[in-house]
Design a protein around this motif. Structure first.
Motif, PDB file in Angstrom:
ATOM      1  N   LYS A  64       1.371   3.926  11.079  1.00  0.00           N
ATOM      2  CA  LYS A  64       1.285   5.184  10.336  1.00  0.00           C
ATOM      3  C   LYS A  64       1.446   4.983   8.840  1.00  0.00           C
ATOM      4  O   LYS A  64       1.364   5.952   8.077  1.00  0.00           O
ATOM      5  CB  LYS A  64       2.378   6.141  10.839  1.00  0.00           C
ATOM      6  N   ARG A  65       1.683   3.762   8.408  1.00  0.00           N
ATOM      7  CA  ARG A  65       2.006   3.562   6.990  1.00  0.00           C
ATOM      8  C   ARG A  65       0.842   3.903   6.077  1.00  0.00           C
ATOM      9  O   ARG A  65       1.034   4.166   4.898  1.00  0.00           O
ATOM     10  CB  ARG A  65       2.477   2.136   6.748  1.00  0.00           C
ATOM     11  N   GLN A  94      -0.642   8.257   4.196  1.00  0.00           N
ATOM     12  CA  GLN A  94       0.285   8.568   3.115  1.00  0.00           C
ATOM     13  C   GLN A  94       0.131  10.026   2.698  1.00  0.00           C
ATOM     14  O   GLN A  94      -0.982  10.542   2.613  1.00  0.00           O
ATOM     15  CB  GLN A  94       0.034   7.648   1.919  1.00  0.00           C
ATOM     16  N   HIS A 115      10.526  10.073   5.764  1.00  0.00           N
ATOM     17  CA  HIS A 115       9.706   8.865   5.769  1.00  0.00           C
ATOM     18  C   HIS A 115      10.464   7.676   5.212  1.00  0.00           C
ATOM     19  O   HIS A 115      11.187   7.796   4.218  1.00  0.00           O
ATOM     20  CB  HIS A 115       8.442   9.087   4.924  1.00  0.00           C
ATOM     21  N   SER A 155       4.450   9.186   0.370  1.00  0.00           N
ATOM     22  CA  SER A 155       5.380   8.691   1.384  1.00  0.00           C
ATOM     23  C   SER A 155       4.638   8.548   2.709  1.00  0.00           C
ATOM     24  O   SER A 155       3.587   9.173   2.918  1.00  0.00           O
ATOM     25  CB  SER A 155       6.568   9.637   1.552  1.00  0.00           C
ATOM     26  N   SER A 156       5.185   7.700   3.587  1.00  0.00           N
ATOM     27  CA  SER A 156       4.580   7.519   4.910  1.00  0.00           C
ATOM     28  C   SER A 156       5.606   6.976   5.880  1.00  0.00           C
ATOM     29  O   SER A 156       6.649   6.437   5.481  1.00  0.00           O
ATOM     30  CB  SER A 156       3.372   6.587   4.843  1.00  0.00           C
ATOM     31  N   SER A 157       5.282   7.072   7.158  1.00  0.00           N
ATOM     32  CA  SER A 157       6.095   6.458   8.200  1.00  0.00           C
ATOM     33  C   SER A 157       5.785   4.964   8.250  1.00  0.00           C
ATOM     34  O   SER A 157       4.792   4.522   7.686  1.00  0.00           O
ATOM     35  CB  SER A 157       5.751   7.096   9.549  1.00  0.00           C
TER      36      SER A 157
END
Lengths: 114, 110
Positions: free
Chosen positions: A99-100, A103, A29, A93-95
């Motif tokens: 998609k953020r 998480q 990520h 964490s995230s893309s």
């Protein structure tokens, strides 16, 4: 199975000590976050990183700093711990992009500062 | 600056539909609303997200009215294992602002 791991579940430190909280994610990520969670206050963002060596202050950055030297690792540093930093610390964490907001959180580190 | 407000707690019975509302003033058209579930001693877990009207997935629905002053998480036919704290998150578009609510403690009774 995707995973965010935090270096300690429980930590006890003394006032004035320098404290390092480590977070590692295995999902490649871009985004990583540090929150603190306190009763009645929910989660509050301390710092956010959207890329290696990049960081943005959240709502409560005072007394904290962060380091992101590698994509998978995001460290939270308490330069001189104080009793009002006793809290649950959560890493996520995230893309990027839409998609953020999806998480993935670690299990948390409960820090007590005496 | 956006601020989110949730009820502190709710009780429900198994098999009922549960609706949890998050009030959020001053959010823009493209600001996202996301809901998370948290069990004791665990980090929050993503449930659903959206920015307008209605979104449904396999576990929940999210309703966002036209005035965007609130959003509602709907859990159909809850079970005891849905007992948890539920958080809404408002993400301000074009910024790095992530604003969590204070959480709603849902207790499902047998």
């Amino acid at each position: 199975d995707v995973k965010v791991t935090q270096s300690s579940r429980y930590l006890v430190k003394r006032t004035g000590e320098k404290v390092f909280l480590e977070c590692v994610q295995d999902m490649d990520h871009e985004n990583m976050f540090w929150y603190r969670q306190d009763p009645g206050l929910g989660l509050r963002l301390i710092y956010f990183s959207y890329d290696v060596k990049m960081k943005e202050k959240g709502d409560i950055p005072e007394g904290y700093s962060v380091s992101r030297e590698k994509k998978e690792r995001f460290s939270l540093i308490l330069e001189s711990a104080s009793t009002n930093q006793t809290s649950m610390y959560l890493c996520a964490s995230s893309s990027p992009g839409q998609k953020r907001n999806e998480q993935f959180f670690g299990p948390g580190t409960r820090l007590t500062v005496l | 600056l956006a601020k989110t407000t949730q009820p502190i707690s709710m009780d429900s019975y198994e098999g009922q539909e549960v609706n949890i509302t998050c009030s959020h003033n001053n959010i823009a058209t493209n600001d996202y609303i996301t809901w998370y579930q948290q069990f004791p001693s665990q980090g929050p877990r993503f449930i659903i997200q959206g920015y307008k009207t209605k979104v449904t997935n396999e576990v929940a629905s999210l309703f966002i009215p036209a005035d965007r002053k609130s959003s509602t998480l709907s859990l159909p036919r809850v079970s005891l294992s849905d007992t948890a704290v539920y958080y809404c998150l408002v993400t301000l578009s074009g910024t790095y602002k992530y604003i969590f609510g204070t959480g709603t403690r849902l207790k499902v009774l047998a």
